[in-house]
Design an enzyme around this catalytic site. Sequence first.
Site, mmCIF file in Angstrom:
data_model
loop_
_atom_site.group_PDB
_atom_site.id
_atom_site.type_symbol
_atom_site.label_atom_id
_atom_site.label_comp_id
_atom_site.label_asym_id
_atom_site.label_seq_id
_atom_site.Cartn_x
_atom_site.Cartn_y
_atom_site.Cartn_z
ATOM 1 N N ARG A 43 0.784 -1.307 0.046
ATOM 2 C CA ARG A 43 -0.017 0.052 -0.029
ATOM 3 C C ARG A 43 0.885 1.315 -0.085
ATOM 4 N NH1 ARG A 43 -5.395 -1.082 3.695
ATOM 5 N NH2 ARG A 43 -6.032 -2.991 2.627
ATOM 6 N N ASP A 152 -16.030 8.979 9.445
ATOM 7 C CA ASP A 152 -15.115 8.093 9.224
ATOM 8 C C ASP A 152 -13.473 8.919 9.149
ATOM 9 O OD1 ASP A 152 -15.058 5.219 7.660
ATOM 10 O OD2 ASP A 152 -13.001 6.231 7.487
HETATM 11 C C1 LIG Z 1 -14.126 -2.323 7.155
HETATM 12 S S1 LIG Z 1 -14.726 -0.490 7.038
HETATM 13 C C2 LIG Z 1 -16.509 -0.878 7.680
HETATM 14 C C3 LIG Z 1 -17.353 0.078 7.158
HETATM 15 C C4 LIG Z 1 -18.979 -0.116 7.806
HETATM 16 N N1 LIG Z 1 -18.953 0.135 8.938
HETATM 17 C C5 LIG Z 1 -19.336 -1.514 7.359
HETATM 18 O O1 LIG Z 1 -19.397 -2.347 8.407
HETATM 19 O O2 LIG Z 1 -19.611 -2.056 6.369
HETATM 20 C C6 LIG Z 1 -13.941 0.270 8.426
HETATM 21 C C7 LIG Z 1 -13.827 1.661 8.268
HETATM 22 O O3 LIG Z 1 -13.249 1.992 9.635
HETATM 23 C C8 LIG Z 1 -12.664 3.147 9.251
HETATM 24 N N2 LIG Z 1 -11.665 3.684 10.371
HETATM 25 C C9 LIG Z 1 -10.720 2.896 10.836
HETATM 26 N N3 LIG Z 1 -9.984 3.498 11.889
HETATM 27 C C10 LIG Z 1 -10.901 4.657 12.154
HETATM 28 C C11 LIG Z 1 -10.650 5.496 13.325
HETATM 29 N N4 LIG Z 1 -9.914 5.634 14.240
HETATM 30 N N5 LIG Z 1 -11.840 6.459 13.311
HETATM 31 C C12 LIG Z 1 -12.807 6.418 12.329
HETATM 32 N N6 LIG Z 1 -12.754 5.691 11.318
HETATM 33 C C13 LIG Z 1 -11.767 4.538 11.325
HETATM 34 C C14 LIG Z 1 -11.721 3.047 7.994
HETATM 35 O O4 LIG Z 1 -11.381 4.345 7.411
HETATM 36 C C15 LIG Z 1 -12.994 2.146 7.126
HETATM 37 O O5 LIG Z 1 -13.627 3.020 6.207
#
Ligand SMILES: C[S@@+](CC[C@H](N)C(=O)[O-])C[C@H]1O[C@@H](n2cnc3c(N)ncnc32)[C@H](O)[C@@H]1O
Length: 282
Positions: A43, A152
């Site tokens: 990445r 996010d």
């Molecule tokens: C796997 S996705 C899940 C999306 C959705 N909640 C779902 O279940 O389909 C995880 C998301 O968490 C976000 N994320 C990771 N660390 C984070 C943080 N510290 N604060 C806010 N968002 C975060 C990532 O950018 C990503 O978009």
Amino acid sequence: MTTANALHTTQLSDRHFRSVAQLIEQQVGIKLPAAKRLMLEGRLHKRVRALNFSGIAEYVDNLFEEGLLESELTHLIDVVTTNKTDFFREPSHFTFMKDVAVPALSKTRGRQELKIWSAACSMGMEAYTAAMVLDDMARSSRSLRYRILGTDISTAVLALARQAIYTSDVLAPVPPEFVKRYFLRSKDRASDEVRIVPELRRMTNFMRMNLMDATYPVDRDVDIIFCRNVLIYFERETQRKVIEQLCSHLRPGGYLMVGHSESMIHSVVPGLKQVQPTIFRV
Ligand SMILES: C[S@@+](CC[C@H](N)C(=O)[O-])C[C@H]1O[C@@H](n2cnc3c(N)ncnc32)[C@H](O)[C@@H]1O
């Protein structure tokens, strides 16, 4: 450049891996165990190319020693976060929302709007799924009003969420009558894109927010919080802090939904009232 040197520039040394992993855990909460090294290496190449560095070593040295970090942190977060999501992902949560949570919460909300928060919303599918379900309910219950917030840490996914344009392959889990009602087809016949209708986009706001922050700039009377498939990346202590802080933004009787692989949070915050394995109530 010799082949050995060329290879070297594409690899992440142990020391550099540890520095970047530590930074990511501090800033985002996501832990990157040694097994994720190749993934991280792959990445980071995107950023190395975008900034025209000769290789990963130069990129990481610049991050920590040449002040690149300040301008680069947002991009770094964008490349390390896993953004997989879907419409109607883990659909039992939306069935629960429709059959149990919204009827219970509307009784005490009266004519005030229900507040739904998709924390870690990725490209917006979770927020728009909630919007479809609520809009559908509002057709038979005229007093039902709602607002949805999606947050996010990644600016890249938030831009996509606000745009609400997707390729049509993401429609597979969406019920056909919802596809007809809530998605617009592109006017360009060759295009494979669909867009969420303006009526739902108007109900949904997106904002950048880090779950690791000490405070969240969000109302304290939210009805339902979705925080799914992100806690799994955090250490236990971070999970505890995040869940406790999220719960402090729920109004009495409000619900927290976590991902199906995250039911263990029950043991992390023992005071939580578990309604179903992945649904909690305050
Ligand atoms: C796997 S996705 C899940 C999306 C959705 N909640 C779902 O279940 O389909 C995880 C998301 O968490 C976000 N994320 C990771 N660390 C984070 C943080 N510290 N604060 C806010 N968002 C975060 C990532 O950018 C990503 O978009």
